[in-house]
Write a protein that holds these residues in place. Sequence first.
Motif, PDB file in Angstrom:
ATOM      1  N   PHE A 161      50.251  52.421 108.231  1.00 19.51           N
ATOM      2  CA  PHE A 161      51.309  53.426 108.098  1.00 19.51           C
ATOM      3  C   PHE A 161      52.692  52.849 108.398  1.00 19.51           C
ATOM      4  CE2 PHE A 161      47.759  56.415 108.378  1.00 19.51           C
ATOM      5  CZ  PHE A 161      48.133  57.342 107.416  1.00 19.51           C
ATOM      6  N   SER A 162      52.769  51.941 109.352  1.00 20.98           N
ATOM      7  CA  SER A 162      54.072  51.367 109.692  1.00 20.98           C
ATOM      8  C   SER A 162      54.523  50.333 108.671  1.00 20.98           C
ATOM      9  CB  SER A 162      54.023  50.727 111.090  1.00 20.98           C
ATOM     10  OG  SER A 162      53.087  49.653 111.122  1.00 20.98           O
ATOM     11  N   GLY A 163      53.570  49.737 107.957  1.00 24.74           N
ATOM     12  CA  GLY A 163      53.908  48.672 107.008  1.00 24.74           C
ATOM     13  C   GLY A 163      54.167  49.158 105.594  1.00 24.74           C
ATOM     14  N   MET A 164      53.984  50.452 105.322  1.00 25.10           N
ATOM     15  CA  MET A 164      54.200  50.983 103.987  1.00 25.10           C
ATOM     16  C   MET A 164      55.083  52.228 104.070  1.00 25.10           C
ATOM     17  SD  MET A 164      50.399  50.645 102.270  1.00 25.10           S
ATOM     18  CE  MET A 164      51.067  50.782 100.598  1.00 25.10           C
ATOM     19  N   GLN A 165      55.844  52.469 103.023  1.00 29.96           N
ATOM     20  CA  GLN A 165      56.718  53.637 102.983  1.00 29.96           C
ATOM     21  C   GLN A 165      56.046  54.766 102.233  1.00 29.96           C
ATOM     22  OE1 GLN A 165      60.576  52.878 101.341  1.00 29.96           O
ATOM     23  NE2 GLN A 165      61.360  54.929 101.816  1.00 29.96           N
ATOM     24  N   PHE A 166      56.033  55.959 102.833  1.00 33.54           N
ATOM     25  CA  PHE A 166      55.401  57.108 102.206  1.00 33.54           C
ATOM     26  C   PHE A 166      56.306  57.659 101.107  1.00 33.54           C
ATOM     27  CE2 PHE A 166      54.476  61.656 101.818  1.00 33.54           C
ATOM     28  CZ  PHE A 166      53.097  61.637 101.665  1.00 33.54           C
ATOM     29  N   ASN A 167      55.754  57.792  99.897  1.00 29.59           N
ATOM     30  CA  ASN A 167      56.491  58.295  98.743  1.00 29.59           C
ATOM     31  C   ASN A 167      56.167  59.779  98.569  1.00 29.59           C
ATOM     32  OD1 ASN A 167      57.485  58.945  96.173  1.00 29.59           O
ATOM     33  ND2 ASN A 167      57.115  56.888  95.394  1.00 29.59           N
ATOM     34  N   TRP A 168      56.994  60.642  99.159  1.00 26.97           N
ATOM     35  CA  TRP A 168      56.694  62.078  99.140  1.00 26.97           C
ATOM     36  C   TRP A 168      56.846  62.666  97.745  1.00 26.97           C
ATOM     37  CZ3 TRP A 168      60.149  65.726  97.568  1.00 26.97           C
ATOM     38  CH2 TRP A 168      61.501  65.368  97.522  1.00 26.97           C
ATOM     39  N   ARG A 169      57.746  62.114  96.936  1.00 25.76           N
ATOM     40  CA  ARG A 169      57.883  62.610  95.564  1.00 25.76           C
ATOM     41  C   ARG A 169      56.606  62.353  94.772  1.00 25.76           C
ATOM     42  NH1 ARG A 169      63.133  60.731  96.461  1.00 25.76           N
ATOM     43  NH2 ARG A 169      64.770  62.318  96.154  1.00 25.76           N
ATOM     44  N   ARG A 170      56.052  61.158  94.915  1.00 30.89           N
ATOM     45  CA  ARG A 170      54.810  60.851  94.206  1.00 30.89           C
ATOM     46  C   ARG A 170      53.678  61.757  94.688  1.00 30.89           C
ATOM     47  NH1 ARG A 170      53.517  54.960  94.721  1.00 30.89           N
ATOM     48  NH2 ARG A 170      52.667  55.474  96.761  1.00 30.89           N
ATOM     49  N   TYR A 171      53.624  61.980  95.993  1.00 30.10           N
ATOM     50  CA  TYR A 171      52.598  62.887  96.522  1.00 30.10           C
ATOM     51  C   TYR A 171      52.729  64.267  95.905  1.00 30.10           C
ATOM     52  CZ  TYR A 171      50.830  66.461  99.672  1.00 30.10           C
ATOM     53  OH  TYR A 171      50.234  67.588 100.163  1.00 30.10           O
ATOM     54  N   LEU A 172      53.930  64.819  95.907  1.00 34.41           N
ATOM     55  CA  LEU A 172      54.142  66.171  95.405  1.00 34.41           C
ATOM     56  C   LEU A 172      53.836  66.263  93.910  1.00 34.41           C
ATOM     57  CD1 LEU A 172      55.047  69.013  96.094  1.00 34.41           C
ATOM     58  CD2 LEU A 172      57.407  68.317  95.614  1.00 34.41           C
ATOM     59  N   LEU A 173      54.290  65.284  93.131  1.00 34.67           N
ATOM     60  CA  LEU A 173      54.097  65.343  91.685  1.00 34.67           C
ATOM     61  C   LEU A 173      52.638  65.116  91.296  1.00 34.67           C
ATOM     62  CD1 LEU A 173      57.271  63.411  90.460  1.00 34.67           C
ATOM     63  CD2 LEU A 173      56.881  65.882  90.489  1.00 34.67           C
ATOM     64  N   LYS A 174      51.971  64.186  91.945  1.00 32.53           N
ATOM     65  CA  LYS A 174      50.583  63.876  91.587  1.00 32.53           C
ATOM     66  C   LYS A 174      49.601  64.903  92.139  1.00 32.53           C
ATOM     67  CE  LYS A 174      51.689  60.038  89.522  1.00 32.53           C
ATOM     68  NZ  LYS A 174      51.594  59.934  88.040  1.00 32.53           N
ATOM     69  N   GLU A 175      49.989  65.554  93.230  1.00 35.70           N
ATOM     70  CA  GLU A 175      49.073  66.477  93.908  1.00 35.70           C
ATOM     71  C   GLU A 175      49.412  67.937  93.620  1.00 35.70           C
ATOM     72  OE1 GLU A 175      45.769  66.761  96.834  1.00 35.70           O
ATOM     73  OE2 GLU A 175      46.463  65.545  95.160  1.00 35.70           O
ATOM     74  N   LEU A 176      50.364  68.169  92.746  1.00 34.73           N
ATOM     75  CA  LEU A 176      50.940  69.495  92.556  1.00 34.73           C
ATOM     76  C   LEU A 176      49.895  70.573  92.279  1.00 34.73           C
ATOM     77  CD1 LEU A 176      53.396  71.330  92.287  1.00 34.73           C
ATOM     78  CD2 LEU A 176      53.580  70.618  89.891  1.00 34.73           C
TER      79      LEU A 176
END
Length: 234
Positions: A161-176
């Motif tokens: 988790f500390s070594g990667m950046q969470f992409n919230w846009r990708r989460y929202l669009l792919k999981e919509l």
Amino acid sequence: MVQIGNFFFKYRNWVFIPLYLALFIPSPLLAPEHRHRLLLLGLGITIAGQALRGATIGLAYIERGGRNKQVYASRLVTEGLFNHCRNPLYVGNILMLLGVGILANSWLYLLLFIPAFLFIYQSIVLAEEHFLRGKFGAEFDGYCQRIHRWLPILRGLRETFSGMQFNWRRYLLKELTTLYVWLLGIVLLLFYKYPELTGYDTALRNRLLFIIIPLLTLAYLSVRYLKKSGKMRG
């Protein structure tokens, strides 16, 4: 099992419709005297499942849709949560459905529909592994020796988790769509299975549903429009 898995992979998005409808089939109750504990337990488990899916998608994207309704992968994804479990998205799905089954307080759902769901996902995973082994060979075999199919490895999660950046846009669009259906199901279960939440007032329940469901739908359609129009990208 591989052939069965390929069949279910082709139609896997339709599996959730009967599984969600089954939540409302009359059934003997799990524990009538512990309804509020089941409410909290079910919510906790299903939210944990969605959180796992969100973390998986937000940290490392995988081609979840296949190609032409068949298993496909252009590369072997081993980063993010795939470095801790070979199928974190499917584990998330299992937790989500197990949680809503407990929330529905249904013996029928847990004893009949959850095992059927596990069989379907096991066959899909075997079909996917058959494809990946054929395409990536020794690389995939080494990955299988290092990472469990279902049981997550908790060691190193903090570094992931500390070594990667969470992409919230990708989460929202792919999981919509999954997110919308999941939230809609939880809302309906809470209002219909736990009438005490609205003081057994049917009119109040209906008014709240008349507000909440359109708001959820409006949010879903708005994000979907931004996605389709290209104004929001992951």
